[in-house]
Design a protein around this motif. Structure first.
Motif, short mmCIF file in Angstrom:
data_model
loop_
_atom_site.label_atom_id
_atom_site.label_comp_id
_atom_site.label_asym_id
_atom_site.label_seq_id
_atom_site.Cartn_x
_atom_site.Cartn_y
_atom_site.Cartn_z
N ARG A 1 13.72 25.46 69.57
CA ARG A 1 13.32 25.27 70.97
C ARG A 1 14.34 24.42 71.72
N TYR A 2 14.83 23.36 71.08
CA TYR A 2 15.80 22.49 71.73
C TYR A 2 17.15 23.19 71.90
N ALA A 3 17.52 24.00 70.94
CA ALA A 3 18.76 24.76 71.07
C ALA A 3 18.69 25.68 72.28
N LEU A 4 17.55 26.31 72.46
CA LEU A 4 17.37 27.20 73.60
C LEU A 4 17.43 26.41 74.91
N ARG A 5 16.80 25.26 74.96
CA ARG A 5 16.86 24.42 76.16
C ARG A 5 18.28 23.95 76.44
N PHE A 6 19.00 23.58 75.39
CA PHE A 6 20.39 23.16 75.55
C PHE A 6 21.24 24.30 76.11
N LEU B 1 27.15 15.90 76.24
CA LEU B 1 25.95 15.96 75.41
C LEU B 1 24.90 14.96 75.89
N LYS B 2 25.32 13.77 76.23
CA LYS B 2 24.37 12.75 76.68
C LYS B 2 23.68 13.15 77.98
N ASP B 3 24.42 13.84 78.87
CA ASP B 3 23.83 14.30 80.13
C ASP B 3 22.81 15.41 79.88
N GLY C 1 15.37 15.84 78.21
CA GLY C 1 14.41 14.98 77.53
C GLY C 1 14.45 15.14 76.02
N ILE C 2 15.66 15.33 75.50
CA ILE C 2 15.87 15.53 74.07
C ILE C 2 16.75 14.38 73.56
N SER C 3 16.47 13.90 72.39
CA SER C 3 17.29 12.86 71.79
C SER C 3 18.72 13.35 71.60
N LYS C 4 19.69 12.54 72.03
CA LYS C 4 21.10 12.91 71.84
C LYS C 4 21.41 13.07 70.36
N LYS C 5 20.83 12.22 69.54
CA LYS C 5 21.05 12.28 68.10
C LYS C 5 20.56 13.62 67.53
N TYR C 6 19.44 14.11 68.04
CA TYR C 6 18.92 15.40 67.56
C TYR C 6 19.81 16.55 68.03
N LEU C 7 20.28 16.48 69.27
CA LEU C 7 21.19 17.51 69.77
C LEU C 7 22.49 17.52 68.97
N GLU C 8 22.92 16.35 68.51
CA GLU C 8 24.14 16.28 67.70
C GLU C 8 24.00 17.03 66.38
N ARG D 1 37.17 17.86 74.27
CA ARG D 1 37.06 16.41 74.02
C ARG D 1 37.67 15.63 75.16
N GLY D 2 37.29 14.38 75.24
CA GLY D 2 37.91 13.50 76.21
C GLY D 2 36.99 13.16 77.37
N TYR D 3 37.59 12.53 78.35
CA TYR D 3 36.85 11.99 79.50
C TYR D 3 36.00 13.05 80.21
N GLN D 4 36.55 14.18 80.52
CA GLN D 4 35.82 15.25 81.21
C GLN D 4 35.32 16.31 80.21
N GLY D 5 35.17 15.91 78.97
CA GLY D 5 34.80 16.84 77.91
C GLY D 5 33.33 17.16 77.89
N GLY D 6 33.00 17.94 76.90
CA GLY D 6 31.62 18.36 76.73
C GLY D 6 31.56 19.76 76.16
N TYR D 7 30.51 20.46 76.52
CA TYR D 7 30.27 21.81 76.00
C TYR D 7 29.99 22.77 77.15
N LYS D 8 30.40 24.00 76.94
CA LYS D 8 30.02 25.07 77.87
C LYS D 8 29.85 26.34 77.06
N LEU D 9 29.24 27.34 77.69
CA LEU D 9 29.02 28.62 77.02
C LEU D 9 30.34 29.34 76.82
N ALA D 10 30.49 29.97 75.69
CA ALA D 10 31.70 30.75 75.40
C ALA D 10 31.69 32.09 76.13
N ARG D 11 30.50 32.56 76.47
CA ARG D 11 30.35 33.85 77.17
C ARG D 11 29.38 33.65 78.34
N SER D 12 29.21 34.68 79.11
CA SER D 12 28.27 34.59 80.24
C SER D 12 26.82 34.62 79.73
#
Length: 144
Positions: A8-13, A27-29, A35-42, A58-69
């Protein structure tokens, strides 16, 4: 079959990333907004990353995005990554049914039918579908 919090959390993420399509999300944002624990998302993100669903930076403006649409991800795809097989019974979890009773099992056809319905339904719903419904209903009225 019961979908765990991991699924469920993967889907929300993934929906969170779809909402920010094209931009990297820290990830923290995402954890804070969902409303999910950052540790659990990790614990969940590496599964999605290994499956090729995410792009990381990685880095200051780093994070995650979808690889596809978003329309290229089905709910079934995401849940299989986090939950494994969606089979309602153990004998259907592997590609080849190795159950010694399969030839004489009076319920096998029932479980195969249920498994087919589960897969067809979850593979018929994309992140785009969920996102469109979310945007249409407004953020306060849609829950996963």
């Amino acid at each position: 079959m019961k979908i765990s919090t991991k699924g469920r959390y993967a889907l929300r993420f993934m929906i969170e990333l779809a909402l920010n399509e094209g931009s990297y999300v820290a990830l923290k944002d995402a954890a804070s907004r969902q409303g999910i624990s950052k540790k659990y998302l990790e614990q969940i993100v590496p599964m999605l990353n290994r499956s090729g669903m995410l792009v990381t930076n990685r880095g200051y403006q780093g994070g995650y995005k979808l690889a596809r649409s978003p329309e290229q991800y089905t709910v079934g795809d995401i849940l299989r990554v986090t939950e494994g097989s969606l089979a309602p019974v153990a004998c259907l979890a592997d590609e080849i049914n190795k159950c010694e009773r399969q030839d004489s099992c009076p319920t096998l056809e029932l479980w195969q039918g249920l498994y087919k319905v589960i897969n067809e339904y979850l593979d018929g719903v994309t992140l785009r579908d969920l996102l469109d419904k979310y945007c249409k209903n407004g953020a306060d009225e849609y829950y996963i």
